[in-house]
Design a protein around this motif. Structure first.
Motif, mmCIF file in Angstrom:
data_model
loop_
_atom_site.group_PDB
_atom_site.id
_atom_site.type_symbol
_atom_site.label_atom_id
_atom_site.label_comp_id
_atom_site.label_asym_id
_atom_site.label_seq_id
_atom_site.Cartn_x
_atom_site.Cartn_y
_atom_site.Cartn_z
ATOM 1 N N LYS A 38 0.835 -1.202 0.000
ATOM 2 C CA LYS A 38 0.000 0.000 0.000
ATOM 3 C C LYS A 38 0.869 1.251 0.000
ATOM 4 O O LYS A 38 1.953 1.262 0.587
ATOM 5 N N PRO A 39 0.374 2.308 -0.651
ATOM 6 C CA PRO A 39 1.096 3.576 -0.536
ATOM 7 C C PRO A 39 0.927 4.167 0.865
ATOM 8 O O PRO A 39 -0.032 3.847 1.580
ATOM 9 N N ILE A 40 1.859 4.998 1.217
ATOM 10 C CA ILE A 40 1.827 5.682 2.514
ATOM 11 C C ILE A 40 1.269 7.083 2.324
ATOM 12 O O ILE A 40 1.662 7.795 1.381
ATOM 13 N N PHE A 41 0.337 7.475 3.175
ATOM 14 C CA PHE A 41 -0.053 8.882 3.243
ATOM 15 C C PHE A 41 0.650 9.486 4.451
ATOM 16 O O PHE A 41 0.411 9.085 5.591
ATOM 17 N N HIS A 72 -7.120 2.012 2.097
ATOM 18 C CA HIS A 72 -6.266 1.979 0.911
ATOM 19 C C HIS A 72 -4.855 2.533 1.126
ATOM 20 O O HIS A 72 -4.034 2.472 0.201
ATOM 21 N N PHE A 73 -4.566 3.049 2.309
ATOM 22 C CA PHE A 73 -3.265 3.655 2.574
ATOM 23 C C PHE A 73 -2.777 3.257 3.961
ATOM 24 O O PHE A 73 -3.560 2.771 4.788
ATOM 25 N N HIS A 141 -5.336 6.389 -5.257
ATOM 26 C CA HIS A 141 -5.589 4.943 -5.164
ATOM 27 C C HIS A 141 -5.807 4.338 -6.546
ATOM 28 O O HIS A 141 -5.271 3.252 -6.865
ATOM 29 N N LEU A 142 -6.571 5.031 -7.388
ATOM 30 C CA LEU A 142 -6.833 4.530 -8.736
ATOM 31 C C LEU A 142 -5.525 4.417 -9.527
ATOM 32 O O LEU A 142 -5.281 3.412 -10.209
ATOM 33 N N SER A 143 -4.673 5.433 -9.427
ATOM 34 C CA SER A 143 -3.390 5.386 -10.132
ATOM 35 C C SER A 143 -2.506 4.274 -9.592
ATOM 36 O O SER A 143 -1.807 3.590 -10.358
#
Length: 677
Positions: A38-41, A72-73, A141-143
């Motif tokens: 997951k990406p980090i925010f 999602h993050f 998230h879509l990207s």
């Protein structure tokens, strides 16, 4: 509650009850992002930040937004004051990607901690030309799901840009330091706002580092530098950004005229501004500068001091949910409090009541003219006007004490405390006020006793809990503060601590290719070890480190330290000339290297006989003077500057005057001492 509840940071604790599943900065969050792909925010702010509070209320307390973010993050919350290295790295990334930065800082990272998108404040619904925060989250998230390759390509480019900007390019060419000093002074004059005072347009920030540099040039006989610096101090002294009622300075002015401040009060601003107002007083004997110095230091003592001696970080801009409510006044309230006809008339003749001082319909206290101009208009000596004005507005102080106060960020940060210790030590000796010297000693003892544990300095402390290990700026600023304190009371313990901390600083932070990293070598969390060279609201860690090594070498004759500092100045001098507002702390060191320096060693059998010498010396601002002193015989861990000399055994006081350890004949009388100045 989320994982922030165990934090030592008040800013993180403000978010401990958010529905966002925040992680503090560290391996646990990073490992989760890598494990779950997951990406980090990353959200960075600080406790006194107004727009941080706004985004927290609008977005991070929103259940819908929090649910999407959590799903999602991996959300990480960082206090920029606790982790300045994290803030510096990702602020540079956001500026590179978007052209601007600020707080709250909102950054999206790959699990490898490479930034690929960012901004500052995002609203809960589209406005101000910005998408809503939820829209941003959905797009990222879509990207991430559908165009991962593009994200990773961009992230690699941003990372490479950061890597290059954090790589030093030392110049082998010799530098004429005198030209550097002259050119920097000329650039500060060229960009100065002679109409309103200071540098830049709205928002306008105090520039204490530039002012201090100008004062060093004033001691070289540069009258234009003195004029610039004193004009800037007068522009800020008559209200608006300076709190005339409670003392101390706000963070910055939202306008070019210093009328309406952003109302937070930071320890580092007040420490540095107290220092330059004191220097201004010593150079000019202007009572306004002494008044502001004392009111600022007293503000720190009254409102930012822990019972055991350390200094708190800041006061919030907001109270009762409104920015500036604690500090502003309705006109009817003023009339009621200053109801006597003659008092109200005097008030209206002294302070502005026009639209320039209105914030959200209320008045910010600011004088119509400078204090010197008001004294001339009223045909009174300045020494009468300042107490008169203080007495006139005393009912406002009493009323304000009944209001709900802004929140205090009560964490104790080493670097900021060091700036305050320096200010109090200087004021203690130059103003001969034992309260100020005692405050410096108490704060230094607090830092050394509470934040130095198991042979390692920590960056911050709050209610017994320690934060992360100290950064470069903490070590370097503390060394300088302890040396200033040593020169104020000649207690060898401060000097010994400074030597030990300098050795640790070199071991932990030195980059053999040049300069110092901001983070210690054993901190491997960040993908890059930052190496900040440009000043912000505080001096850069590298500039502080170089000045600390120079000062130590002039007291202890460590030639290797002097060479290390001097060599690191050669390549930075061009930037200092072109951008003095960003490199003023380096200019302070260039001024020392340019010299001449005065190394003054006092040795005595009777310390009482030394006091006239010190009193005479401390009447003036002497930026290139280093002091050392000891009873006879000197202690083994006293500075070499006193250990190197053997005075006549029968003389009550002997003084040695040196320049880089080349000394004049011993001085044994006060009259001979005075003749040398």
């Amino acid at each position: 509650m989320n994982r922030l509840q165990r934090s030592a940071s008040p800013y993180l604790l403000q978010h401990a009850n958010n529905p966002v599943d925040w992680y503090p900065w560290g391996e646990e969050a990073i490992a989760k992002a890598r494990r779950e792909d997951k990406p980090i925010f990353l959200s960075i702010g600080y406790a006194a930040c107004h727009w941080c509070h706004v985004m927290a209320h609008e977005c991070f307390e929103n259940e819908q937004i929090a649910a999407y973010l959590n799903s999602h993050f991996v959300p990480i919350k960082v206090d920029r004051e606790e982790h300045p290295d994290v803030d510096t790295l990702y602020m540079n990334a956001v500026i590179a990607m978007s052209g601007q930065g600020g707080w709250p800082l909102s950054v999206f990272l790959t699990p490898e901690l490479e930034p690929f998108y960012g901004g500052t404040y995002f609203p809960p619904v589209p406005r101000y030309g910005l998408p809503s925060f939820l829209q941003v989250l959905q797009a990222v998230h879509l990207s991430w799901e559908q165009d991962r390759e593009s994200i990773q390509t961009l992230a690699k480019k941003v990372y490479e840009h950061l890597r290059q900007t954090h790589t030093w390019q030392p110049s082998p060419l010799p530098t004429d330091l005198e030209i550097a000093l002259t050119a920097a002074t000329s650039e500060l004059e060229r960009t100065y706002d002679w109409h309103h005072g200071g540098w830049g347009r709205a928002p306008k920030f105090p520039q204490p580092l530039a002012i201090e540099f100008l004062f060093t040039q004033a001691t070289r006989g540069n009258k234009r530098a003195l004029s610039l610096a004193t004009h800037a101090l007068h522009a800020m002294a008559n209200g608006g950004i300076f709190d005339l009622i409670g003392g101390g300075f706000h963070r910055y002015s939202t306008d070019a005229e210093w009328c309406i401040p952003h109302f937070e009060k930071m320890l580092y601003d007040n420490a540095q501004l107290a220092t330059v107002y004191l220097q201004g007083y010593l150079l000019t004997q202007d009572e306004v500068f002494r008044f502001i110095t004392e009111r600022t230091l007293d503000f720190i003592l009254n409102e930012l001091t822990h019972p055991s001696g350390g200094f708190y970080s800041s006061l919030d801009a907001d109270s009762e949910g409104e920015e500036g409510k604690f500090y502003t006044w309705a006109i009817d309230e003023l009339k009621t409090l200053l109801g006597e006809t003659n008092v109200w008339e005097q008030f209206t003749q002294t302070f502005r009541l026009d639209d320039t001082v209105i914030h959200d319909g209320k008045i910010v206290l600011k004088a119509q003219l400078t204090w010197s101009e008001l004294a001339q208009r009223q045909n009174l000596p300045l020494s009468d006007v300042l107490p008169m004005v203080t007495e006139m507005i005393s009912p406002l102080f009493q009323q304000r004490q009944r209001r709900i106060r802004p929140a205090t960020d009560d964490k104790i940060i080493v670097a900021w405390n060091a700036l305050a210790i320096r200010a109090f030590a200087l004021a203690g000796r130059h103003l001969e006020d034992p309260r100020y010297l005692s405050a410096a000693q108490n704060a230094a003892n607090f830092i050394l006793n509470e934040l130095y544990r198991e042979q390692r300095l920590h960056r911050l402390w709050r209610q017994g809990a320690l934060g992360p290990y100290a950064r470069l700026e903490d070590y370097a600023a503390l060394i300088l503060a302890l040396l200033e304190l040593y020169q104020s009371d000649f207690d060898t313990a401060w000097f010994k601590w400074a030597i030990n901390l300098a050795e640790e600083m070199i071991h932990l932070f030195q980059d053999t290719s040049g300069g110092f990293f901001d983070t210690p070598f054993d901190d491997t969390t960040l993908p890059l070890r930052s190496k900040e060279i440009q000043d912000s609201a505080t001096p850069s860690g590298n500039a502080l480190a170089i000045q600390a090594l120079l000062t130590l070498s002039l007291l202890e004759q460590r030639d290797s330290w002097y060479s290390l500092a001097q060599n690191n100045l050669s390549w930075i001098s061009t930037a200092c000339q072109r951008y003095p507002l960003g490199f003023a702390a380096f200019l302070r060191s260039i001024d020392i290297v340019q010299g001449p320096v005065q190394q003054i060693a006092f040795l005595w059998h009777d310390f009482q006989k030394v006091k006239p010498y010190l009193r005479y010396l401390h009447r003036h601002y002497r930026p290139r003077t280093m002091l050392a002193g000891s009873a006879i015989p000197p202690a083994p861990d006293a500075p070499y500057l006193v250990r190197a000399h053997l005075p006549p055994s029968e003389t009550p006081v002997t003084v040695f005057m040196c320049d880089r350890f080349v000394c004049l004949r011993p001085i044994t009388s006060f009259e001979d001492f005075v003749e040398l100045f």
